[in-house]
Design a protein around this motif. Structure first.
Motif, PDB file in Angstrom:
ATOM      1  N   LEU A  73     -11.306 -13.618   1.167  1.00 30.03           N
ATOM      2  CA  LEU A  73     -10.359 -13.882   0.077  1.00 30.03           C
ATOM      3  C   LEU A  73     -10.351 -12.756  -0.940  1.00 30.03           C
ATOM      4  CD1 LEU A  73     -10.715 -17.681  -0.716  1.00 30.03           C
ATOM      5  CD2 LEU A  73      -8.577 -16.446  -0.347  1.00 30.03           C
ATOM      6  N   ASP A  74     -11.529 -12.247  -1.292  1.00 28.12           N
ATOM      7  CA  ASP A  74     -11.608 -11.142  -2.243  1.00 28.12           C
ATOM      8  C   ASP A  74     -10.826  -9.933  -1.741  1.00 28.12           C
ATOM      9  OD1 ASP A  74     -13.153 -12.563  -4.055  1.00 28.12           O
ATOM     10  OD2 ASP A  74     -15.058 -11.645  -3.430  1.00 28.12           O
ATOM     11  N   LYS A  75     -10.959  -9.634  -0.467  1.00 27.10           N
ATOM     12  CA  LYS A  75     -10.242  -8.491   0.127  1.00 27.10           C
ATOM     13  C   LYS A  75      -8.737  -8.724   0.090  1.00 27.10           C
ATOM     14  CE  LYS A  75     -13.805  -6.074   1.675  1.00 27.10           C
ATOM     15  NZ  LYS A  75     -14.137  -4.776   1.187  1.00 27.10           N
ATOM     16  N   ILE A  76      -8.311  -9.943   0.411  1.00 25.77           N
ATOM     17  CA  ILE A  76      -6.882 -10.256   0.422  1.00 25.77           C
ATOM     18  C   ILE A  76      -6.311 -10.147  -0.993  1.00 25.77           C
ATOM     19  CG2 ILE A  76      -5.139 -12.015   0.938  1.00 25.77           C
ATOM     20  CD1 ILE A  76      -7.178 -13.114   3.062  1.00 25.77           C
ATOM     21  N   TYR A  77      -7.028 -10.708  -1.976  1.00 22.52           N
ATOM     22  CA  TYR A  77      -6.578 -10.606  -3.369  1.00 22.52           C
ATOM     23  C   TYR A  77      -6.494  -9.143  -3.802  1.00 22.52           C
ATOM     24  CZ  TYR A  77      -6.717 -15.586  -4.529  1.00 22.52           C
ATOM     25  OH  TYR A  77      -6.458 -16.925  -4.600  1.00 22.52           O
ATOM     26  N   GLY A  78      -7.469  -8.340  -3.416  1.00 20.00           N
ATOM     27  CA  GLY A  78      -7.464  -6.925  -3.776  1.00 20.00           C
ATOM     28  C   GLY A  78      -6.278  -6.183  -3.183  1.00 20.00           C
ATOM     29  N   SER A  79      -5.972  -6.484  -1.946  1.00 20.39           N
ATOM     30  CA  SER A  79      -4.832  -5.850  -1.291  1.00 20.39           C
ATOM     31  C   SER A  79      -3.527  -6.253  -1.964  1.00 20.39           C
ATOM     32  CB  SER A  79      -4.818  -6.239   0.190  1.00 20.39           C
ATOM     33  OG  SER A  79      -3.824  -5.537   0.879  1.00 20.39           O
ATOM     34  N   ASP A  80      -3.419  -7.514  -2.320  1.00 21.85           N
ATOM     35  CA  ASP A  80      -2.228  -8.011  -3.007  1.00 21.85           C
ATOM     36  C   ASP A  80      -2.070  -7.319  -4.365  1.00 21.85           C
ATOM     37  OD1 ASP A  80      -0.007 -10.003  -3.338  1.00 21.85           O
ATOM     38  OD2 ASP A  80      -1.310 -10.694  -4.970  1.00 21.85           O
ATOM     39  N   GLU A  81      -3.162  -7.168  -5.096  1.00 19.99           N
ATOM     40  CA  GLU A  81      -3.114  -6.500  -6.399  1.00 19.99           C
ATOM     41  C   GLU A  81      -2.691  -5.037  -6.260  1.00 19.99           C
ATOM     42  OE1 GLU A  81      -6.766  -7.051  -8.605  1.00 19.99           O
ATOM     43  OE2 GLU A  81      -6.694  -9.219  -8.245  1.00 19.99           O
ATOM     44  N   PHE A  82      -3.208  -4.363  -5.236  1.00 15.26           N
ATOM     45  CA  PHE A  82      -2.817  -2.976  -4.986  1.00 15.26           C
ATOM     46  C   PHE A  82      -1.312  -2.897  -4.783  1.00 15.26           C
ATOM     47  CE2 PHE A  82      -1.579   0.428  -2.178  1.00 15.26           C
ATOM     48  CZ  PHE A  82      -2.197   1.536  -2.726  1.00 15.26           C
ATOM     49  N   MET A  83      -0.775  -3.806  -3.977  1.00 13.24           N
ATOM     50  CA  MET A  83       0.661  -3.783  -3.691  1.00 13.24           C
ATOM     51  C   MET A  83       1.481  -4.057  -4.952  1.00 13.24           C
ATOM     52  SD  MET A  83       1.145  -2.871  -0.635  1.00 13.24           S
ATOM     53  CE  MET A  83       0.335  -2.773   0.944  1.00 13.24           C
ATOM     54  N   SER A  84       1.033  -4.979  -5.781  1.00 17.56           N
ATOM     55  CA  SER A  84       1.743  -5.249  -7.042  1.00 17.56           C
ATOM     56  C   SER A  84       1.750  -4.008  -7.921  1.00 17.56           C
ATOM     57  CB  SER A  84       1.096  -6.409  -7.802  1.00 17.56           C
ATOM     58  OG  SER A  84       1.329  -7.622  -7.143  1.00 17.56           O
ATOM     59  N   ASP A  85       0.592  -3.362  -8.045  1.00 17.99           N
ATOM     60  CA  ASP A  85       0.495  -2.152  -8.857  1.00 17.99           C
ATOM     61  C   ASP A  85       1.397  -1.044  -8.314  1.00 17.99           C
ATOM     62  OD1 ASP A  85      -1.342  -3.360 -10.536  1.00 17.99           O
ATOM     63  OD2 ASP A  85      -3.085  -2.388  -9.620  1.00 17.99           O
ATOM     64  N   LEU A  86       1.368  -0.828  -7.013  1.00 15.49           N
ATOM     65  CA  LEU A  86       2.185   0.214  -6.396  1.00 15.49           C
ATOM     66  C   LEU A  86       3.670  -0.067  -6.632  1.00 15.49           C
ATOM     67  CD1 LEU A  86       2.390   2.775  -4.649  1.00 15.49           C
ATOM     68  CD2 LEU A  86       2.410   1.268  -2.640  1.00 15.49           C
TER      69      LEU A  86
END
Length: 161
Positions: free
Chosen positions: A138-151
């Protein structure tokens, strides 16, 4: 199904199918992305999805279950939407990147719901090892989602305008 353990096991099977479908879509999206950081992140995400799939298989094995993935209709629909709005579209450049990000995040959010549910079930069942593994995923998935939002917010959306 009549017990929480039954629901937990079904959730793991469903997640395995969802991950399998998502990995294929993400791999295709990575090759269509025009932004290098987006393409790189999608390639890494595909590798992460594969690792999560192996982890799910290990949890099923540990529970003494056959790995018999139930076909996940929810992810099937999300992959079809990704195909329609990004993979098979006529979009190009930053606009295509924005569509890819949106579709990727939809799939991620579905994964967050599934992994979160499986984690809650594992926790209630006293499956401490599974709870920890699912929490790390879950932590990895949340991190990936946050990266995409930032990008999207600091780059791709602005360029797409």
């Amino acid at each position: 199904m009549s017990t929480l353990k039954d629901l937990y096991e079904e959730e793991l099977q469903d997640l395995w199918s969802a991950n399998d479908q998502m990995a294929k879509a993400v791999w295709k999206m990575s090759s269509k992305a025009s932004d290098k950081s987006l393409a790189d992140k999608l390639e890494k995400a595909k590798d992460g999805i594969d690792k999560h799939t192996e982890m799910l298989k290990s949890l099923l094995d540990a529970a003494g279950l056959e790995v018999d993935k139930e076909h996940c209709k929810g992810m099937e629909g999300l992959v079809e939407e990704a195909r329609k709005h990004a993979l098979d579209s006529d979009l190009e450049g930053a606009v295509l990147d924005v569509a890819i990000i949106a579709q990727y995040q939809r799939m991620c959010h579905y994964g967050m719901a599934g992994f979160g549910t499986a984690k809650a079930f594992a926790e209630a069942l006293g499956e401490d090892d599974a709870t920890q593994k699912l929490d790390r995923a879950l932590d990895k998935i949340y991190g990936s989602d946050e990266f995409m939002s930032d990008l999207a917010e600091r780059s791709r959306n602005l360029e797409a305008v």
